[in-house]
Design a protein around this motif. Structure first.
Motif, PDB file in Angstrom:
ATOM      1  N   GLN A 530       0.830  -1.193   0.000  1.00  0.00           N
ATOM      2  CA  GLN A 530       0.000   0.000   0.000  1.00  0.00           C
ATOM      3  C   GLN A 530       0.867   1.247   0.000  1.00  0.00           C
ATOM      4  N   ILE A 531       0.270   2.377   0.310  1.00  0.00           N
ATOM      5  CA  ILE A 531       1.036   3.623   0.235  1.00  0.00           C
ATOM      6  C   ILE A 531       2.195   3.638   1.222  1.00  0.00           C
ATOM      7  N   GLY A 532       2.078   2.897   2.310  1.00  0.00           N
ATOM      8  CA  GLY A 532       3.169   2.847   3.270  1.00  0.00           C
ATOM      9  C   GLY A 532       4.403   2.159   2.740  1.00  0.00           C
ATOM     10  N   GLN A 533       4.226   1.284   1.764  1.00  0.00           N
ATOM     11  CA  GLN A 533       5.349   0.554   1.194  1.00  0.00           C
ATOM     12  C   GLN A 533       5.668   0.973  -0.234  1.00  0.00           C
ATOM     13  N   CYS A 534       4.650   1.338  -1.010  1.00  0.00           N
ATOM     14  CA  CYS A 534       4.835   1.473  -2.461  1.00  0.00           C
ATOM     15  C   CYS A 534       4.149   2.708  -3.030  1.00  0.00           C
ATOM     16  N   VAL A 535       4.173   3.819  -2.317  1.00  0.00           N
ATOM     17  CA  VAL A 535       3.547   5.026  -2.851  1.00  0.00           C
ATOM     18  C   VAL A 535       4.250   5.425  -4.148  1.00  0.00           C
ATOM     19  N   LYS A 536       3.517   5.983  -5.074  1.00  0.00           N
ATOM     20  CA  LYS A 536       4.093   6.341  -6.376  1.00  0.00           C
ATOM     21  C   LYS A 536       5.197   7.383  -6.214  1.00  0.00           C
ATOM     22  N   GLN A 584      -2.336   7.026  -5.384  1.00  0.00           N
ATOM     23  CA  GLN A 584      -1.756   6.082  -6.327  1.00  0.00           C
ATOM     24  C   GLN A 584      -0.512   5.414  -5.743  1.00  0.00           C
ATOM     25  N   ILE A 585      -0.299   4.167  -6.173  1.00  0.00           N
ATOM     26  CA  ILE A 585       0.856   3.388  -5.752  1.00  0.00           C
ATOM     27  C   ILE A 585       1.558   2.848  -6.985  1.00  0.00           C
ATOM     28  N   THR A 586       2.824   2.445  -6.809  1.00  0.00           N
ATOM     29  CA  THR A 586       3.585   1.801  -7.874  1.00  0.00           C
ATOM     30  C   THR A 586       3.987   0.417  -7.406  1.00  0.00           C
ATOM     31  N   ILE A 587       3.352  -0.598  -7.967  1.00  0.00           N
ATOM     32  CA  ILE A 587       3.730  -1.981  -7.715  1.00  0.00           C
ATOM     33  C   ILE A 587       3.901  -2.674  -9.056  1.00  0.00           C
ATOM     34  N   TYR A 588       4.698  -3.753  -9.042  1.00  0.00           N
ATOM     35  CA  TYR A 588       5.109  -4.380 -10.291  1.00  0.00           C
ATOM     36  C   TYR A 588       4.622  -5.830 -10.349  1.00  0.00           C
ATOM     37  N   SER A 589       3.785  -6.104 -11.359  1.00  0.00           N
ATOM     38  CA  SER A 589       3.356  -7.466 -11.679  1.00  0.00           C
ATOM     39  C   SER A 589       3.738  -7.724 -13.127  1.00  0.00           C
ATOM     40  N   GLY A 590       4.314  -8.884 -13.386  1.00  0.00           N
ATOM     41  CA  GLY A 590       4.935  -9.092 -14.685  1.00  0.00           C
ATOM     42  C   GLY A 590       3.986  -9.276 -15.848  1.00  0.00           C
ATOM     43  N   ARG A 591       3.001 -10.162 -15.702  1.00  0.00           N
ATOM     44  CA  ARG A 591       2.207 -10.583 -16.851  1.00  0.00           C
ATOM     45  C   ARG A 591       0.747 -10.704 -16.446  1.00  0.00           C
ATOM     46  N   GLY A 592      -0.162 -10.453 -17.377  1.00  0.00           N
ATOM     47  CA  GLY A 592      -1.584 -10.556 -17.105  1.00  0.00           C
ATOM     48  C   GLY A 592      -2.094 -11.959 -17.350  1.00  0.00           C
ATOM     49  N   LEU A 593      -2.954 -12.145 -18.343  1.00  0.00           N
ATOM     50  CA  LEU A 593      -3.512 -13.450 -18.690  1.00  0.00           C
ATOM     51  C   LEU A 593      -2.745 -14.017 -19.878  1.00  0.00           C
ATOM     52  N   TYR A 594      -2.148 -15.187 -19.659  1.00  0.00           N
ATOM     53  CA  TYR A 594      -1.394 -15.872 -20.718  1.00  0.00           C
ATOM     54  C   TYR A 594      -2.080 -17.193 -21.025  1.00  0.00           C
ATOM     55  N   ILE A 595      -2.589 -17.318 -22.263  1.00  0.00           N
ATOM     56  CA  ILE A 595      -3.211 -18.556 -22.724  1.00  0.00           C
ATOM     57  C   ILE A 595      -2.316 -19.181 -23.786  1.00  0.00           C
ATOM     58  N   GLU A 596      -1.830 -20.398 -23.502  1.00  0.00           N
ATOM     59  CA  GLU A 596      -1.056 -21.131 -24.505  1.00  0.00           C
ATOM     60  C   GLU A 596      -1.630 -22.534 -24.711  1.00  0.00           C
ATOM     61  N   SER A 597      -2.918 -22.673 -24.418  1.00  0.00           N
ATOM     62  CA  SER A 597      -3.591 -23.950 -24.682  1.00  0.00           C
ATOM     63  C   SER A 597      -3.488 -24.292 -26.158  1.00  0.00           C
ATOM     64  N   GLU A 598      -3.198 -25.525 -26.451  1.00  0.00           N
ATOM     65  CA  GLU A 598      -3.022 -25.922 -27.844  1.00  0.00           C
ATOM     66  C   GLU A 598      -4.342 -26.012 -28.601  1.00  0.00           C
ATOM     67  N   ASN A 599      -5.456 -26.200 -27.882  1.00  0.00           N
ATOM     68  CA  ASN A 599      -6.715 -26.469 -28.575  1.00  0.00           C
ATOM     69  C   ASN A 599      -7.882 -25.571 -28.184  1.00  0.00           C
ATOM     70  N   GLY A 600      -7.910 -25.030 -26.972  1.00  0.00           N
ATOM     71  CA  GLY A 600      -9.116 -24.373 -26.526  1.00  0.00           C
ATOM     72  C   GLY A 600     -10.213 -25.418 -26.312  1.00  0.00           C
ATOM     73  N   PRO A 601     -11.479 -25.075 -26.294  1.00  0.00           N
ATOM     74  CA  PRO A 601     -12.019 -23.710 -26.440  1.00  0.00           C
ATOM     75  C   PRO A 601     -12.013 -22.939 -25.126  1.00  0.00           C
ATOM     76  N   PHE A 602     -12.049 -21.593 -25.273  1.00  0.00           N
ATOM     77  CA  PHE A 602     -12.117 -20.704 -24.116  1.00  0.00           C
ATOM     78  C   PHE A 602     -13.093 -19.573 -24.419  1.00  0.00           C
ATOM     79  N   TRP A 603     -13.865 -19.243 -23.426  1.00  0.00           N
ATOM     80  CA  TRP A 603     -14.822 -18.142 -23.523  1.00  0.00           C
ATOM     81  C   TRP A 603     -14.499 -17.128 -22.434  1.00  0.00           C
ATOM     82  N   LEU A 604     -14.288 -15.883 -22.828  1.00  0.00           N
ATOM     83  CA  LEU A 604     -13.993 -14.810 -21.888  1.00  0.00           C
ATOM     84  C   LEU A 604     -15.079 -13.758 -22.036  1.00  0.00           C
ATOM     85  N   TRP A 605     -16.058 -13.816 -21.152  1.00  0.00           N
ATOM     86  CA  TRP A 605     -17.173 -12.871 -21.183  1.00  0.00           C
ATOM     87  C   TRP A 605     -16.933 -11.790 -20.124  1.00  0.00           C
TER      88      TRP A 605
END
Length: 765
Positions: A530-536, A584-605
């Motif tokens: 939070q702001i105590g650790q990672c204020v922008k 506002q804070i500044t924190i670092y997360s590397g990647r969002g949603l990674y789909i590498e399924s060879e076939n699916g199916p996937f539905w994202l509503w």
């Protein structure tokens, strides 16, 4: 593709179930930062509501909502005071508005939805007023109202005179919010001015299974973006009035006996307020004008009023689309289906070309379809199961106090529930875990008001050896199904190697499902992020190692398949939601949603992914993907530092290598991709809002006047990718809207819309 019904047989149980399990199970939810006696769960009848259709229950209902002093009038936002306010079956007479607090769910009996019935002299802006005007401005900033639900109600304004203004529900709100299984009953005759649902602003959001009967307008709505599916409108004057938007996706609309179906003419052709609308798999029956638009070839802004329709059935709908000059697309007094029609700018694959007419419909893979439409499935509520079918994690020994190591207790509860064919109930709490929680096939897990599984410790802090916090399926390709709903996965402290959700399960037949399951990283009490650790610190490119808080939000592995996701928000917090100024804070997360399924199916509503360093959505070597109105935001701190740090690219994960790809590219190139598609096929995106609002925490870059300079590129189609379809792509702050193999396809200034730039139709070559 054919799909089975529920994973558990319910016929033998239905006869024995007398009430909704939510009202019968023991409620032991703990809000660890709200005080020992804070009531997470409240039954309105315990606060004096009668539900007899005679007694005025307004005060009793509001007393249940305000019990424990949750975040209400004058409060900015909080996660510390959650609430589930439960309404048993009955008719609750109300004479003024009900005001749900922040982070509070209103839930009725799913098997016998209660009725909220207005008195004849009702006073208020909505029987449910989700964001009141106590002053000239909304109580909560509408783009920061998160994590709330209303489901299983009948909202009835029929006792109010038809000519008296009345609103069923006022709902200006934002991400990770939902309305489900609600019927709006209004007068259907006379000079009716009632409106069922009213939204004037916000950053939504998701809705499903709503029915509107009568009224001047079923729904009158304006918001940045929304996904809405399975909405029925009967005998409304106008089913939907679109006040404004950037992008909106409707699916499964059934509009019947209304004079106008969807009115997107707000502002007129010289100042159109509606950015874009995507409409699929819907029907209009006995509707003289299905779509009313103000779009012309000379509309201002240039691409405002963009409309894309696909698979639309008309039954006695003489005018399909009516513009200022009359009929743009004829309908029929019989029956017909519009395969694909739109107006705006298209790239097929090059452009822009202005168009108003038919185009080639998406080649839909059969694996994504059910009865000719894209597969959908509403969140299960288990209304046919008794309380005895549920196992509580608190009863199983988990504490949920954000401090105790709950790993063993939580895992044992999951294993027991699966072994006994029961449903796991996660009572509200923050469940700290120090090693991976494994969810096996057969699991059904439902949370109470968004409990949190919170990773902590060194096990998740090796950037070179990332580990899943929650792992669904023990190995990639394991067969089986699960159902997960209404909880959050997060991290505590430094967690540079945490993969919040790893999805390995391969589900054939009935897909597995995630409904209202969110990844929320940082910015709330208990995370130590939070702001105590990672204020922008604007202008400071140095990375604080104490603020590296996640490796990846969600990884769908190669052998996984058959996953249905609905209203899932993957969010690295940009601000401290528990700090009264939303600093506002500044924190670092590397990647969002990674789909590498060879076939699916996937539905994202109705999914969103925000503020990850390298990308928000990445699809690699995959296929059979449906995405409905996705939403992304680039980290606010970029380019200081840019996407080259602090997460080095990992070749085995197909990470973008900005050092190579940005060579010779002008502008702010090393910025997170909104969507990156690599060597994939049969990917269809029905609405996308890819936003880059900031440059080093300044919004000066995000306007057309400034040249949309926040970042250079945001959508990338690469390699052997084919049958990639994107409808109503809206970008903000980005100069190159679409790139193919590094080359620019669409330029922002060619596609000016209301606040975003818009491409109505893109089809890969």
């Amino acid at each position: 593709m054919r799909f089975g019904s529920a994973l558990l047989a319910v016929a033998s149980l239905a006869a024995t179930v007398k009430g909704f399990w939510l009202g019968d199970v023991a409620h032991q939810g703990l809000a660890p930062f709200a005080g020992a006696n804070y009531p997470v769960f409240r039954n309105v009848k315990d606060y004096g509501a009668r539900g007899d259709g005679v007694t005025d229950d307004t005060a009793a209902i509001n007393a249940a909502i305000t019990a424990g002093n949750p975040c209400n009038r004058g409060c900015t936002s909080t996660t510390t005071t959650p609430g589930v306010v439960y309404f048993p079956a009955g008719t609750y007479l109300i004479s003024s508005s009900i005001f749900p607090a922040y982070f509070t769910q209103l839930i009725g009996d799913a098997g016998s939805p209660p009725t909220l019935k207005a008195t004849a002299n009702f006073a208020g802006f909505g029987l449910i007023d989700g964001n009141p005007y106590y002053t000239p401005v909304l109580n909560w900033m509408s783009v920061n109202v998160f994590f709330r639900q209303v489901r299983n109600f009948v909202i009835d304004t029929t006792a109010i005179a038809p000519g008296t203004a009345a609103t069923g529900m006022h709902w200006p709100t934002s991400q990770a919010t939902s309305l489900q299984n609600i019927v709006f009953n209004m007068p259907a005759t006379g000079d009716v001015v009632h409106v069922g649902l009213f939204i004037e602003e916000g950053s939504g959001g998701f809705m499903t299974d709503l029915t509107f009967n009568g009224g001047a307008a079923g729904a009158s709505m304006g918001n940045q973006q929304y996904t809405m599916r399975n909405l029925k409108f009967n005998n409304c004057k106008t089913a939907i009035i679109q006040l404004w938007d950037w992008g909106w996706t409707y699916a499964g609309l059934s509009i019947n006996n209304c004079q106008v179906g969807i009115d997107i003419s707000a502002g007129g052709s010289s100042n159109l307020n509606v950015g874009s609308v995507t409409l699929i798999d819907s029907s209009f029956t006995n509707v003289p004008v299905a779509i009313l638009t103000a779009w012309t070839t000379n509309s201002v802004p240039a691409t405002a009023g963009s409309l894309v329709m696909e698979n639309i059935a008309l039954n006695n709908a003489p005018v399909a689309v009516k513009g200022p000059g009359g009929t743009m697309l004829a309908g029929t007094t019989g029956s017909m289906t519009i395969a694909a029609w739109g107006n705006g700018h298209r790239y097929t694959p090059s452009g822009p070309a202005q168009f108003a007419g038919a185009f080639d419909a998406t080649n839909r893979p059969g694996a994504l379809l059910s009865n000719g439409r894209y597969y959908t499935r509403s969140k299960p509520q288990y209304e046919n199961f008794p309380a005895s079918s549920f196992i509580s994690v608190r009863s199983a020994g988990a504490r949920g106090d954000a401090a105790t190591d709950d790993t063993a207790a939580l895992q044992n509860a999951i294993n027991r529930a699966v072994a006994e064919s029961k449903i796991l109930f996660i009572d509200y709490g923050l469940y700290r875990v120090t090693s991976t929680i494994r969810i096996p096939p057969g699991a059904k897990i439902v949370g109470e008001s968004f409990p949190v599984i919170l990773s902590a410790g060194g096990f998740f802090n090796d950037i070179n050896n990332p580990k899943p916090v929650v792992q669904v399926g023990s190995s990639s390709g394991q067969q089986g199904q699960v159902e997960l709903s209404d909880f959050i996965v997060s991290t505590q402290g430094v967690q540079a190697g945490a993969i919040c959700i790893e999805w390995n399960l391969a589900s054939s037949g009935t897909p597995s499902g995630m409904w209202d399951v969110h990844v929320r990283i940082g910015g709330f009490t208990g995370t130590q992020q939070q702001i105590g650790q990672c204020v922008k610190q604007p202008g400071n490119a140095a990375v604080n190692p104490n603020c590296m808080v996640a490796f990846m939000a969600m990884h769908v592995t190669r052998g996984a398949s058959g996953l249905y996701m609905e209203n899932v928000w993957l969010w690295t917090a940009d601000h401290d939601i528990d700090e009264h100024l939303n600093t506002q804070i500044t924190i670092y997360s590397g990647r969002g949603l990674y789909i590498e399924s060879e076939n699916g199916p996937f539905w994202l509503w109705g999914t969103g992914s925000e503020h990850f360093v390298l990308y928000q959505y990445q699809l690699a070597n995959t296929r059979n993907i449906f995405m409905g109105q996705i939403q992304t935001e680039t980290p606010y701190f970029q380019p200081t530092p840019n996407a080259l740090v602090p997460f080095p690219p990992v070749a085995s994960l197909n990470d973008p290598d900005f050092r190579a790809s940005c060579a010779g590219v002008e502008g702010n190139c090393a910025a997170a991709w909104g969507v990156r598609v690599i060597n994939s096929r049969d990917v269809s995106i029905y609405g996308a809002g890819l936003y880059s609002f900031f440059d080093n925490y300044s919004t000066a870059c995000s306007t057309f006047t400034a040249g949309q300079t926040c970042q250079q590129r945001i959508t990338s189609i690469e390699g052997s990718s084919s049958n990639i379809n994107i409808y109503n792509l809206n970008t903000i702050g980005t100069r190159e809207m679409i790139n193919r193999d590094g080359a620019r396809v669409a330029w922002f200034a060619d596609n000016v819309n209301t606040f975003a730039s818009n491409v109505a139709v893109y089809k890969s070559g």
